[in-house]
Every structure is written in structure tokens, then in C-alpha cells.
Design a protein around this motif. Structure first.
Motif, PDB file in Angstrom:
ATOM      1  N   ARG A 313       0.946  -1.288  -0.064  1.00 35.18           N
ATOM      2  CA  ARG A 313       0.162  -0.086  -0.070  1.00 35.18           C
ATOM      3  C   ARG A 313       0.954   1.315  -0.023  1.00 35.18           C
ATOM      4  NH1 ARG A 313      -3.531  -2.990   3.493  1.00 35.18           N
ATOM      5  NH2 ARG A 313      -5.487  -3.580   2.364  1.00 35.18           N
ATOM      6  N   LYS A 315       3.773   1.504  -1.191  1.00 35.11           N
ATOM      7  CA  LYS A 315       4.407   1.879  -2.276  1.00 35.11           C
ATOM      8  C   LYS A 315       3.269   1.824  -3.746  1.00 35.11           C
ATOM      9  CE  LYS A 315       8.423  -0.534  -2.736  1.00 35.11           C
ATOM     10  NZ  LYS A 315       9.499  -1.376  -2.787  1.00 35.11           N
ATOM     11  N   ARG A 316       2.226   1.818  -3.483  1.00 34.02           N
ATOM     12  CA  ARG A 316       1.276   1.937  -4.113  1.00 34.02           C
ATOM     13  C   ARG A 316       1.338   0.813  -5.228  1.00 34.02           C
ATOM     14  NH1 ARG A 316       2.588   7.125  -3.464  1.00 34.02           N
ATOM     15  NH2 ARG A 316       3.991   7.067  -4.988  1.00 34.02           N
ATOM     16  N   GLU A 317       1.741  -0.395  -4.796  1.00 36.08           N
ATOM     17  CA  GLU A 317       1.895  -1.764  -5.703  1.00 36.08           C
ATOM     18  C   GLU A 317       0.737  -2.394  -5.677  1.00 36.08           C
ATOM     19  OE1 GLU A 317       5.540  -3.429  -4.583  1.00 36.08           O
ATOM     20  OE2 GLU A 317       6.917  -1.912  -5.331  1.00 36.08           O
ATOM     21  N   THR A 319      -2.436  -2.089  -6.349  1.00 36.00           N
ATOM     22  CA  THR A 319      -3.268  -1.495  -5.608  1.00 36.00           C
ATOM     23  C   THR A 319      -4.759  -2.199  -6.072  1.00 36.00           C
ATOM     24  OG1 THR A 319      -3.303   0.211  -7.495  1.00 36.00           O
ATOM     25  CG2 THR A 319      -2.151   0.714  -5.536  1.00 36.00           C
ATOM     26  N   SER A 641       7.903   2.339 -13.082  1.00 35.76           N
ATOM     27  CA  SER A 641       6.667   1.932 -12.656  1.00 35.76           C
ATOM     28  C   SER A 641       6.881   0.278 -12.610  1.00 35.76           C
ATOM     29  CB  SER A 641       5.595   2.442 -13.711  1.00 35.76           C
ATOM     30  OG  SER A 641       5.935   1.946 -14.797  1.00 35.76           O
TER      31      SER A 641
END
Length: 1007
Positions: A313, A315-317, A319, A641
Motif C-alpha cells: 500500500r 509503495k502503491r503496488e 493497488t 513503474s
């Protein structure tokens, strides 16, 4: 020159060059790229050999033997225990030795070369309904040779076992030249081998003697657990196990033999799968439930804890999947196969009924949708990256990331392990892994930079080894021993079995020249401790990175330090994959480690540490080796990304180029393409000048002019349009007022000068949506071309000027729409990182948006219906920095049935125009974009918002033209089919002969 390993390097280099079909590389850049794997260790190799065939690889080993040079066979180089770096000649099998030699569908077997990636092999097997069962998280790029060397497993080993369980035979060659196929050996076969005599007979007799002498000890001391990976597989030599030499050598980590070919056992691909996720209050309680789940024979049982999920969360992976997890602080993700969907669901229901009756009762969710299943799997496969380099947390490292215990003991082991971590001050640390097999993965915040911290680490792993041994477990349950655990093998097996390991090593490699110092060292048949876990650390107490320049970028996630950015890569190797995402286009073309994001990161690490570490890169920012490795970086930003730890090689390249050329004459392309906005303005300085410039660009002298300007002669030049968009807009009658107010339209250099019709279309769309379009009065630029060529001081000045000029409009709330994704990426990413304290630059970041983003936020607006299929090429910076979700939503609303291309177009701004880059540029385009365009139906649109993507299509696309989304929407508003205007020079192509040469040099590598 004689190395510390006592090798005559000059003689070895000459012999390898003369005698092998392949490349023998002794240059400093290559040696730097291979100096480490994914572990804590660093050893600079003597050389790297890239054989063109398996025979050439075997010949290279023969030459090395003549010179007494140690050898290390390497596949994907993702090992976490240090077994894939050494002061040796590295034979990299992954570039050329990657063939599926034969396939027997009835017997479900195949023969492969050692360098074939697992996903490539399974893609070749898929039409026959078969696969190789074990599937590590690195399946996109790990090689079968590496899997055999490591005895790899992965989540699917729950159903299919380890690699050693799926190897039937191996063709091997020993350091002293014995070459043969090995496998299970009957008494008659053994007798025939012994009767034949010679060195092979000696090896078989030595193995039989070890099995006889140590048989009872092997039966007593080898844990009967599914994840026994530590040590050599001596149990395979016992008579009740068929004296299976192939299995005994699997997992020996290139310390005994080199594998040339492998015959593998295959399994059917499951017809259907159901995913079940259980939520538990604690990870220990999740582990307690795993044996009950295992009784239902799932494909995999993966444990995840709340620390891992929290990291993803942060690392916004992944999502899309995180909100799918059921309530809890720990989870079991279970993959249940079936003969069809109904059967898989029924098996899942029976398992759920069994597990939910436990105390505490878990929460549960079931997933039958293939997209959601893939997303859930990505959560687990992203775990290593998610537990490394988390913003605001201590750095974590491997070193004790891989232990396995009997599955029924896993919960208790985790409780004790938690206490041990706490005692040593290593909490919190995420604990996750293959819980159905009792295997725990864990990256721990070791201090590996001070003598005290290193000593603390050494004490911890010894205590941890005793803890695992007390449970009857294995120090390694998947990643191997390498250097991290080799010296600890007596703790697990006892001194007598350690002596048996030494005797096997002495039989196969008495000189310790096969991956020396790793796993086991034999001294006259006596176990001698291999390299210590604290030797040859990549960091170590002598870690003294040197960055002696004022940096341009701020590196906000790396404490403002370039050395930390250079250390960020943890070696997972996703950049070496050939499917999905954008990263890393140059590696996809060349197959070279130096051209992967990982390889370049390794060189940058050596650059800032070379002086202190005595490494191959000693000249810092002036390094030609680093410059050459970065030369083929397309600055696509795909790694920002797609890389699990967010390496940003485009930024590092720009920083490097700035310092490398400071005070020096730059390449001609930096002046021609780097200052393109200036030349564009000058080209329009007088009436008729654009026509003259365009004709010169197509004249006979253009080839020489291009060469002098650093431009590839065969690459057509973009044609300046007689009327720029800004000139047209000056005459355009804008509405006095509009319902939604003003919007600034950014007239980037590419759109303004080369494709003004796109900006005109955007004006029509924006005005129809209720906006009054405003365009800056003065000539401004984002500085993109200066950033990509590393002219960062000039780029900052240009950005400051632009931000100041736009601030009065932006501060009043006016949004800025940029049509060119790469320019918007400068506003959103490069600019704020170059000028983090500039409030106007921050305002520019916050107020800039794509056309789709603005339109979707426009009240009461619906797009016109297009109702056409389309092949869509997102710009790399859209993929990596801006996001493409708004465009996808807008296209859906407009009735565009979009097939999105993954991968870079290959032009990438100035990259594809620069002299020497054309072959790679074409190969990259042929990897994803061009095949997708060829396969598109005749009525399909080709959408590409990036100038580079459209230009590459013009030059290579065989008549298919790329359109901007603005053009498509504007045409739909007028009720016509979208077609770009024709102009002189449009649809100029790269000559077919040049394309064929490029694809022969760099054939596209796709499964």
C-alpha cells in the motif's frame, strides 16, 4: 596480468577469443555488471563468456581448465545467497543457449538448453497443454539452468515439487572434462560404467562409496520435509532412491558440474483454477491452518502478513488487488485446480468448509475471475520488491530469507522466530512465503555497513540456524546455500554429513575451481568452511560511496543521495523479462546484462564505490564504461513503474550525462536534438524558411548533414509544418466566455511545429466541452530534450522561466492540458525533482493534466461516439509517470474497443534518431508495437498520443498512421472518419534493407 586467483588473464583472453564461438569479455564494464547477483555479496569476475551455443560453452570450460581459471555457470543471476557472483570466469548461458531441443508430448518430457527462461519454455509447451511445474516468482526471466543449479521451487511446488523432483536426466560436464548424461542408475548400468573405467567410473564409484559409508547418517540427518534445499542431495544416491545422479547434482549451485542440457518431466496445465483467500488475526495462526488446507491438494498455499500488505500500500503496488483481501492481519492465498470451473469451485468449497471451522475462524473470499486471480497472484509475486526499499523504513536485506521447517511446525517456528527477531532488534520484519511447505521468506533490516552490525548479523544467523535445526528444518527452503549459509551446514547436518559433502565436492572438483568458496570447500575430502557469510559483502565496513559533485536531481526517496539511488536495485531481474510492461526495451532487444536496468544499476554502484572497493570502475563520472552502458537506455522511465524497487534509470542517466560532459564538448546529437526547441523557433524566423529546411532534410546532402549532427543517416527527419499551431491559434476566434472557464493548452515543440493539426483538434474538443482555450503568448518550453541529453543546468533555467510565465494563470485555478505525454511527465516528475523548492514548479505539477483527465472531470460532458476498434500505444511516460487509466475510461465511453500495446515504441524522443541506435530502435518496435499494428483489422484505428510513437509508425509502420486521441474525438464531433493531413515528407520510411539488417542483428525475443 595475473589475477589474485593465479590466472594468466592475457593468455586466457587470447585463447578464448581464438577458440570459442562466442564472446569473451574482459572489459571493466562487463565485469562490473556481473559483480553481484541479488544477494549481499560482491565479487568482481575475471571475465564473462557469452557462448553462442552449448558446444561453445563446453569449449570455454575446456579453455578455462587449461589456464586453471575458476568457472561459474550463471543463468538469470537472481540468486539471493551469493552463488551467482564469484572471482571466476562467468559463463552466461541466458543470451543464446535458450532452445527447446525436443518435446515428447506422450511421455510429457522435453530436453532444453540451460539458458531458456521458464516463461519462454512454458509458452512453447502451452499449445500442447503442458508446463514445467515449479514456478518461482522470477518465472519471467529465471532460466532452467539456474533453476536446476538452485533446485528452485516457487508457489506451485506445493503440487509439483521442487525442480529436483522434475528433472529426469542431465547432460553435465565436469571441470576436468568428463561429459555425459546422468540420471537414475540401475545396478547393471552402474556395473557397465565401472567396467568402462576412466574418470567417469571414478566419479560413480566415489558417489557409491559416499552412499554406502554415510547411508545411515543420511537417512537419520536429512530432514523429511518438502523443502529440503540446503546441502547436496546425497539422499538421491541411496539405493532405495535409485542412485539418481541427476537429482543429486540438482541444487549443487554450479559447484560440482556445469549443466549443458536437461531432460525435464512435464505436467498438464490445469483446466481451471479457483482462488481462495483466508484472513487470520496473526501470521502464526495462518501458518497453523496451512496443513489443513494442504490436505485438499491445492496448487499453492501462500502466506502473507500485514507488514507485506502495508508495504505494498505504501509503495502503491498492486493497488487493484489490495482491496480484494478479506479482513485480517495475515492471509493464506490458496490456488485450487479443477477439471473445469465447476470442479475447481467445488473443491474450493470443500476446503473452505474444513478450514472455517477452526478457532479462530478465518474470513474468506473466493475469486473465479481471471483478472482478479492474476491481481491476487501479483500481490504474492511482488513480495520481494515490496519488502525492499520501503520509503521511511530501514533498508532490508536477504541473509536469512529462506528457511523451511516441517509444515505442521510452522506456526510454532514463526512464534519462536518472532522472538528471535525481537531479541536482536530486527522487528518488525515481514514474514511470508510458501506456508503449505513450511518455507518462510523474510528480508531483515541487518546493519551490513559497520563492524558491530556485521558481527550482530553473524550471531543472529547462527542462532537462527540452530532454531531451524531444532525443528528438523532446512536452512534453505528454496534459494540455496551459496555463501550466505554454506558455513552453517554443520549446524543442520552435523560434522559427519558435512564431511560427506566435502567428499562429493572433492570427487567432482578437487581443485575448488567450480564456483569456488560457495556451499562447500573440500580440503582432501575434509569439510573446510567455505567463504563466511560476512566475507565479500557488497556493503561491508569499508563501504565508502563517493559522490563528489553537486547533484541536479533531489532524489526525494533516496535521502537526496545518488549513492543510495545506485544501491536501490536489489537484483530481482524483472527488467530481464520479455513480456508485460515497458521495462527494459534495450534489454529486450539485445539480451545483454549491461543493457538491463539491473546491469546499469550495477555499473552505477561500482562507479560511486570503485575507489573504496578497488573495483573495475575507477574514474567516477568520467567513466566510459558507464557512459556506454547508459547509451542504449531509451529514458523510457518504464523502470520507475515496472521495477519492484522503483529504479529510475532515466533520471540516473540524465544526472550522469550532466557530470560526464561538464566542461567538455558533447556529442553532436546533444546540440542538434537537445536544442531542438531553439532550432524550431529559428526555422520559423523568416517566411519560406521551413520549406528550405525541409527540402534540405530530404536532399542528397542530408545524409552527410545528419551524420555531422549525430543523427542516423537512414532515419527520416521530421518535417516542419509551414504554419505552426501557435500561428494558427493567433488567428483563431476564441469564445469570449465559456461555461467551464479557461484552460491553458500547452504548445509543446513537437505538436506546435510538426503536428499542429493535433492541437487544432484539441481546441475543437475543448471548446465543444465548454472551455475557452488559452495558449501562452511567449515561446516557452518544458526542457524535455535538455533533460534527456543531460543538459540539466539549462533545463532548470528553462523550467524556471516556463513556470514563472504560467504561474499567474495557474494560481487562479486554470488547468494546463499537455497533449504530448513526455512534456507532461517533465511537469509532473522531472521538474519537481530538479527544482523541489520552487513553488511555481510545484504549481505547474499540480495544475497540469492530460486531455482525458480534464475531460473526465468536466461536468455534464460525454464524449462523441466513435465505435471503432483500435490498437493503442500508450507513450512510455504515460505508462510510467502519468497513468493511462483516464484514457482507457474515456475510450470506453466513446465506444472505442481498445487493444492496449505493452512495450516501448523504440523511438523514445532523441534516442531513435541518434547515430548508432537505429538497429535497437527497430528491434524494440518489432517486439510489441509493429506486430500489434500488423494484426489489427483494416478498420481499426491506431492511437498513439506520443510524437515518438507516431513518428516510429510513420517510419516503420507499413502505411498505418498513428492518431492522437484528440484527433479521433474531433473527427467524431464532426461526424467524419479521423485521418491526419498529408504533407511533404510524411510517410517517409526507413529503407527495408536497413530494417532487415536491424532485425538480423537483434531479433525480437518473445516467448
Amino acid at each position: 596480468m595475473i589475477t589474485s586467483a593465479g590466472v594468466d588473464v592475457r593468455g586466457l583472453a587470447a585463447a578464448l577469443e581464438d577458440e570459442i564461438d562466442g564472446e569473451a569479455r574482459f572489459d571493466d564494464g562487463t565485469r562490473a555488471a556481473y559483480a553481484t547477483d541479488a544477494s549481499n555479496y560482491r565479487q568482481v569476475p575475471i571475465a564473462v563468456v557469452v557462448p553462442h551455443s552449448v558446444e561453445a560453452g563446453a569449449r570455454a570450460l575446456e579453455v578455462c581448465r587449461r589456464f586453471g581459471a575458476p568457472v561459474l555457470s550463471r543463468g538469470g543471476g537472481t540468486s539471493l545467497a551469493g552463488e551467482c557472483c564469484n572471482e571466476a570466469v562467468v559463463i552466461d548461458w541466458s543470451k543464446h543457449c535458450d532452445a527447446l531441443i525436443s518435446l515428447d508430448v506422450e511421455a510429457r518430457t522435453c530436453v532444453v538448453e540451460p539458458g531458456v527462461p521458464l516463461d519462454t519454455l512454458n509458452a512453447l509447451l502451452a499449445p500442447h497443454g503442458l508446463q514445467f511445474g515449479p514456478k518461482p516468482a522470477t518465472h519471467s526471466h529465471c532460466t532452467l539452468g539456474g533453476m536446476i543449479g538452485n533446485d528452485s521451487c516457487g508457489s506451485s511446488a506445493q503440487a509439483y515439487g521442487k525442480t529436483s523432483d522434475n528433472v529426469r536426466r542431465l547432460e553435465i560436464v565436469t571441470y576436468d572434462g568428463v561429459r555425459c548424461w546422468v540420471g537414475p542408475t540401475t545396478d547393471a548400468e552402474y556395473a557397465a560404467i565401472v567396467a568402462e573405467g576412466g574418470r567417469r567410473a571414478e566419479l560413480y564409484q566415489a558417489m557409491r562409496r559416499i552412499a554406502d559409508d554415510y547411508g545411515e547418517e543420511i537417512r537419520a540427518r536429512f530432514p523429511d520435509i518438502p523443502r529440503l534445499v540446503s546441502g547436496y542431495h546425497l539422499e538421491a544416491l541411496l539405493p532405495e532412491n535409485g542412485f539418481d545422479v541427476a537429482r543429486a547434482l540438482t541444487g549443487s549451485e554450479a559447484t560440482l558440474v556445469t549443466v549443458l542440457h536437461a531432460e525435464l518431466q512435464l505436467v498438464p496445465v490445469p483446466a481451471a483454477k479457483s482462488y481462495v483467500v483466508f484472513g487470520f488475526p496473526t501470521i502464526e495462526e495462518a501458518a497453523d491452518a496451512a496443513p489443513a488446507v494442504a490436505q485438499h491438494e491445492p496448487l499453492s498455499i501462500e502466506g502473507l502478513d500485514s507488514i507485506l500488505i502495508g508495504n505494498e500500500r505504501a509503495k502503491r503496488e498492486n493497488t487493484a488487488a489490495l482491496h480484494l483481501m478479506p479482513a485480517g492481519d495475515a492471509w493464506l492465498v490458496v490456488e485450487m485446480p479443477g477439471e473445469d470451473a465447476e470442479d475447481a469451485d467445488e473443491r474450493a468449497r470443500r476446503m473452505i468448509d474444513d478450514v472455517v471451522g477452526r478457532d479462530p475462524a478465518p474470513t474468506v473470499r473466493v475469486f473465479d475471475d481471471a483478472t482478479q486471480q492474476r491481481e491476487i497472484l501479483d500481490v504474492r509475486e511482488g513480495a520481494l520488491g515490496a519488502t525492499a526499499w520501503v520509503p521511511g523504513q530501514h533498508d532490508t536485506w536477504p541473509g536469512w530469507e529462506d528457511a523451511a521447517v516441517p509444515p505442521q511446525c510452522l506456526g510454532d517456528y514463526l512464534r519462536d522466530f518472532h522472538e528471535l527477531l525481537d531479541e536482536f532488534g530486527y522487528e518488525p520484519a515481514s514474514r511470508y512465503g510458501h506456508f503449505g511447505h513450511g518455507c518462510v521468506h523474510c528480508r531483515i533490516p541487518f546493519d551490513l555497513q559497520t563492524e558491530q552490525g556485521i558481527a550482530h548479523y553473524a550471531r543472529f544467523i547462527e542462532r537462527a540456524a540452530h532454531l531451524v535445526a531444532s525443528y528438523g528444518g532446512s536452512l534453505s527452503g528454496e534459494h540455496g546455500d551459496g555463501q550466505a549459509r554454506g558455513a552453517l551446514l554443520p549446524v543442520m547436518f552435523g560434522d559427519r554429513i558435512a564431511r560427506a559433502f566435502a567428499e562429493l565436492k572433492a570427487a567432482f572438483d578437487p581443485g575448488d575451481l567450480m564456483n569456488p568458496g560457495k556451499v562447500v570447500v573440500a580440503a582432501g575430502g575434509r569439510f573446510d568452511a567455505p567463504l563466511e557469510p560476512t566475507d565479500d559483502l557488497r556493503l561491508g565496513a569499508d563501504y565508502r560511496p563517493k559522490v563528489d559533485v553537486a547533484l541536479h536531481f533531489s532524489y526525494p526517496d533516496d535521502q537526496g543521495r545518488f549513492d543510495r539511488a545506485a544501491l536501490r536495485c536489489v537484483g530481482i531481474g524483472n527488467c530481464r523479462g520479455h513480456e508485460g510492461g515497458v521495462m527494459c526495451p534495450s534489454y529486450r532487444a539485445t539480451g545483454e546484462e549491461e543493457h538491463s536496468t539491473r546491469g546499469r544499476a550495477r555499473l552505477l554502484f561500482e562507479m560511486v564505490n570503485g575507489e573504496a572497493k578497488g573495483g573495475p570502475i575507477q574514474d567516477g563520472w568520467r567513466s566510459t564504461e558507464v557512459r556506454d552502458a547508459l547509451d542504449l537506455c531509451l529514458s523510457c522511465k518504464g523502470c520507475t513503474s515496472d521495477c519492484p524497487v522503483d529504479v529510475d534509470m532515466a533520471t540516473y542517466k540524465a544526472e550522469f550525462l550532466s557530470h560526464h560532459y561538464e566542461g567538455r564538448i558533447r556529442p553532436a546529437a546533444h546540440y542538434t536534438m537537445g536544442w531542438l526547441p531553439l532550432w524550431a523557433r529559428l526555422t520559423h524566423a523568416a517566411p519560406g524558411l521551413t520549406g528550405i529546411v525541409n527540402r534540405l532534410g530530404r536532399s542528397r546532402g542530408a545524409r552527410l548533414a545528419k551524420r555531422l549532427g549525430g543523427v542516423q543517416p537512414e532515419r527520416p527527419l521530421p518535417q516542419f509544418q509551414p504554419e505552426r499551431f501557435t500561428d494558427w491559434f493567433a488567428r483563431h476566434p476564441s469564445p469570449v466566455a465559456a461555461p467551464h472557464g479557461d484552460v491553458l493548452l500547452w504548445p509543446d515543440t513537437f505538436t506546435d511545429n510538426f503536428h499542429p493539426h493535433i492541437a487544432q483538434a484539441a481546441v475543437a474538443v475543448l471548446e465543444s466541452a465548454g472551455y475557452r482555450v488559452v495558449v501562452p503568448h511567449e515561446a516557452l518550453c518544458c526542457g524535455l530534450t535538455l533533460v534527456s541529453t543531460g543538459q540539466l543546468s539549462s533545463a532548470k533555467r528553462m523550467l524556471v522561466r516556463t513556470a514563472r510565465a504560467l504561474a499567474p494563470s495557474l494560481v487562479s485555478g486554470t488547468p494546463l492540458v499537455a497533449l504530448e505525454p513526455s512534456c507532461l511527465a517533465v511537469f509532473r516528475s522531472d521538474g519537481p525533482e530538479l527544482l523541489p523548492a520552487d513553488p511555481d514548479v510545484a504549481l505547474l505539477r499540480d495544475r497540469s493534466c492530460t486531455l482525458a483527465e480534464l475531460l473526465l472531470d468536466t461536468p455534464d460532458w460525454e464524449p462523441p461516439r466513435v465505435d471503432r476498434p483500435a490498437v493503442v500505444q500508450p507513450h512510455c511516460h504515460q505508462h510510467a509517470v502519468l497513468g493511462f487509466a483516464a484514457d482507457q475510461t474515456l475510450m470506453e465511453k466513446a465506444g472505442i474497443d481498445a487493444e492496449t500495446v505493452e512495450g516501448c515504441c523504440g523511438l523514445a524522443g532523441n534516442f531513435g534518431f541518434e547515430d548508432g541506435h537505429l538497429d535497437v530502435s527497430i528491434s524494440v518496435a518489432e517486439h510489441d508495437l509493429l506486430p500489434a499494428v500488423r494484426q489489427a483489422s483494416a478498420d481499426a484505428l491506431v492511437l498513439a498520443d506520443g510524437f515518438s510513437c507516431r513518428t516510429q509508425l510513420e517510419h516503420l509502420g507499413e502505411g498505418r498512421t498513428g492518431l492522437h486521441l484528440a484527433e479521433v474525438l474531433a473527427a467524431a464531433l464532426e461526424g467524419r472518419a479521423p485521418e491526419p493531413p498529408t504533407s511533404p515528407g510524411r510517410h517517409a520510411r526507413v529503407p527495408r534493407s536497413v530494417v532487415e539488417h536491424a532485425l538480423a542483428s537483434y531479433p525480437p525475443r518473445t516467448p
